[in-house]
Scaffold this active site. Structure first.
Site, PDB file in Angstrom:
ATOM      1  N   SER A  48      -8.495  -0.638  -4.585  1.00  0.00           N
ATOM      2  CA  SER A  48      -8.679  -0.626  -3.125  1.00  0.00           C
ATOM      3  C   SER A  48     -10.440  -0.135  -3.085  1.00  0.00           C
ATOM      4  O   SER A  48     -10.894  -1.419  -3.214  1.00  0.00           O
ATOM      5  CB  SER A  48      -8.070   0.866  -2.840  1.00  0.00           C
ATOM      6  OG  SER A  48      -8.072   1.124  -1.433  1.00  0.00           O
ATOM      7  N   LYS A  82       0.709  -1.210  -0.135  1.00  0.00           N
ATOM      8  CA  LYS A  82       0.002   0.086  -0.204  1.00  0.00           C
ATOM      9  C   LYS A  82       0.792   1.249  -0.114  1.00  0.00           C
ATOM     10  O   LYS A  82       1.314   1.838   1.151  1.00  0.00           O
ATOM     11  CB  LYS A  82      -0.820  -0.086   1.142  1.00  0.00           C
ATOM     12  CG  LYS A  82      -2.042   1.043   1.062  1.00  0.00           C
ATOM     13  CD  LYS A  82      -3.108   0.271  -0.017  1.00  0.00           C
ATOM     14  CE  LYS A  82      -4.416   1.148   0.064  1.00  0.00           C
ATOM     15  NZ  LYS A  82      -5.247   0.581  -1.127  1.00  0.00           N
TER      16      LYS A  82
END
Length: 592
Positions: free
Chosen positions: A392, A196
């Site tokens: 996401s 991430k």
């Protein structure tokens, strides 16, 4: 003296006010004119020109001001993807259209690689129907050449050039700037979410090993898709294409010809000879009739015979996901959830396609949408069509679907979460001389306003982040019918291309929006008796005012130019219906 000052101040106010009013009316007129569709005539022996004079977008927009560039005071027409695909499909069966001319020199463009992939596939299907496709440009970017490679023949200007160097992915890092400004970024990220990487520019000065690994895989996958497609179309081995890119062997026109990237070097006026050889008839002046994709799409209308049929609703989730209700460029969680609830309650809607083009956003808003997707799937088939991004939060809202369809160059996954807190106290004090002080009723009430985050506050933030990641991965596991261990293995915030997502279970098949619609039709068992309904949000605020002006102009134009024609047509249609004859009038569909 006071009178003169008052007079000059009043005069200045009048001048400034007049300029503002003038500017406002320019914006209004641009909005009205830009959102109107002109009447288009398609002549026999026409050539459909795809020149990017319009901006090809993932979703339609009801905002008449959305196409206006306030810096240049000009409007660029927008062409939604589904409308473009329908137009190309209609052109394949239209005897007036001889072929497609790819002339990519317009002021518009295309909003993402996945859209380019879907446009190319539509042109390939047109080509398979037996009509010609030719391409010409002075220069070709890699994206333009990827699209042009679908053509039977590719031509270039003799002094032109092209780009063939591969893909790169670069990240700008701000940690050095933050250090100079005394800004401190504190990141809250589960240990498992090492991929991430959105937070890295604020805490690092170069890519982390995990981000470098994932980014390299992404550019390699995207490039392999492009190179493989070009290889199949042009008959050049992928290894040769890589060598040419590595050594920059193709940049000039004659180099492109020598390496078989193009079929000829011509000036644009010489394309007339190409069209003549293809059997296209010129007019008496030796000119050829072209119609742009945007103009042709404006006269392709809904099939009236299916107006009362059951529906497949196409709902758009285009933009960043944000909390609350609203309209515009973002996806508002409560607004989209309400739209999905309406589709669930509508008895005419038998299946729903959710077109997702989003890099993510609010975890809370994503969960609001996810819940409504679950409720909708329990009652009707739901198919997700992924655009250029569905990562996401974009994947969070997609995972409950019965089927997920993605393009090979879609970026998806990024199953992960992060939080970030920026401490500005030292920057305000050291750079601006601003300090903050205060009182509080409880130990953590000020939340880092006057002091750094406490261990207790950090633990609270981390609990929330961990909870979101746990919920996210569990939802993916249940929605995709994958073991949780498998989901955790491919999660961690890692981004995948559509090409790679199929093999790990994140998607079900390759394809675009039309593929998703076909799957929804099949799952709902509708056969051929259905119609596609695009669900577009209504404009709000000032945009709503502009849209109402546009509608008034359309209605006035319709009444003044077509009123008598419509009245006569209605009389003839009524008489014909009594004889069992169904009549179709394109004007009626176009202006209503």
């Amino acid at each position: 003296m006071n009178f003169l000052k008052t007079f000059l101040a009043g005069l200045l106010a009048v001048v400034v006010g007049s300029l503002l009013v003038f500017f406002l009316w320019i914006v209004i007129l641009l909005g009205v004119v830009g959102s109107m569709e002109k009447t288009v005539t398609v002549y026999p022996s026409s050539i459909l020109k795809i020149d990017f004079s319009e901006m090809l977008t993932d979703s339609p927009s009801s905002d008449p001001l959305g196409a206006i560039d306030l810096m240049t005071m000009s409007a660029t027409r927008k062409l939604p993807l589904l409308k473009a695909l329908r137009a190309i499909e209609a052109a394949a069966d239209d005897d007036r259209i001889e072929g497609i001319y790819l002339r990519m020199n317009g002021d518009g463009g295309i909003g993402g690689m996945a859209l380019l992939e879907e446009l190319r596939e539509a042109i390939a299907q047109f080509k398979a129907g037996g009509k010609f496709v030719v391409a010409y440009n002075e220069t070709y970017s890699q994206g333009q050449y990827y699209l042009a490679s679908v053509a039977h023949k590719i031509y270039m200007q003799p002094q032109g050039g092209m780009e063939w160097a591969g893909l790169s992915m670069n990240v700008m890092f701000y940690k050095g700037l933050f250090d100079k400004l005394d800004l401190k970024a504190e990141v809250f990220r589960p240990t498992a979410c090492k991929y991430k990487s959105a937070v890295e520019p604020f805490i690092l000065d170069k890519m982390s090993p995990a981000n470098r690994e994932q980014s390299q895989e992404l550019v390699s996958s995207l490039w392999n898709t492009i190179a493989q497609t070009v290889s199949e179309a042009r008959g050049i081995e992928p290894a040769v294409l890589d060598r040419i890119a590595d050594d920059l062997q193709v940049s000039l026109a004659d180099e492109a010809l020598a390496h078989k990237f193009v079929d000829g070097l011509l000036y644009e006026d010489q394309m007339k000879d190409v069209f003549a050889e293809l059997g296209v008839e010129a007019d008496r002046d030796g000119e050829y009739e072209f119609i742009t994709l945007g103009d042709y799409a404006s006269q392709v209308h809904v099939d009236l015979k299916n107006l009362s049929a059951d529906q497949v609703a196409v709902v758009y989730a285009d933009g960043a996901i944000v909390d609350g209700e609203g309209a515009g460029k973002d996806i508002y969680g409560n607004t989209l959830a309400a739209t999905l609830a309406d589709m669930r309650a509508d008895e005419k809607v038998k299946a729903v396609v959710l077109r997702v083009n989003s890099p993510g956003g609010s975890a809370l808003a994503s969960d609001v949408i996810w819940r409504e997707m679950e409720l909708l799937r329990a009652e009707k088939p739901v198919v997700v069509s992924m655009g250029s991004y569905a990562a996401s939060g974009g994947y969070y809202i997609s995972c409950p679907a019965d089927v997920i369809v993605a393009d090979r160059m879609t970026l998806t996954g990024s199953i992960g979460v992060f939080g970030m807190f920026i401490d500005t106290r030292d920057a305000l004090k050291n750079k601006l001389g601003i300090t903050v002080d205060g009182v509080k009723s409880n130990a953590s009430a000020d939340f880092a306003a006057t002091s750094p985050l406490t261990p207790l506050q950090r633990a609270m933030i981390m609990r929330g982040v961990d909870r979101v990641y746990e919920t996210f991965t569990t939802n993916v596991s249940e929605g995709r019918n994958l073991p949780l261990e498998k989901v955790l293995d491919i999660a961690g915030g890692r981004v995948w291309t559509g090409q790679d997502a199929l093999g790990i279970g994140l998607i079900d098949t390759y394809g675009g929006l039309k593929t998703a619609i076909a799957l929804a039709v099949d799952k709902a068992g509708l056969g051929d008796d259905y119609r596609v309904r695009e669900v577009v949000e209504a404009p709000t605020g000032f945009a709503s005012f502009i849209a109402s002006l546009n509608m008034s102009v359309r209605e006035a134009f319709t009444r003044s130019t077509l009123g008598g024609m419509m009245e006569q047509y209605d009389q003839v249609r009524e008489a014909a219906s009594q004889q069992g004859i169904v009549m179709y009038c394109p004007y009626r569909c176009q202006f209503q």
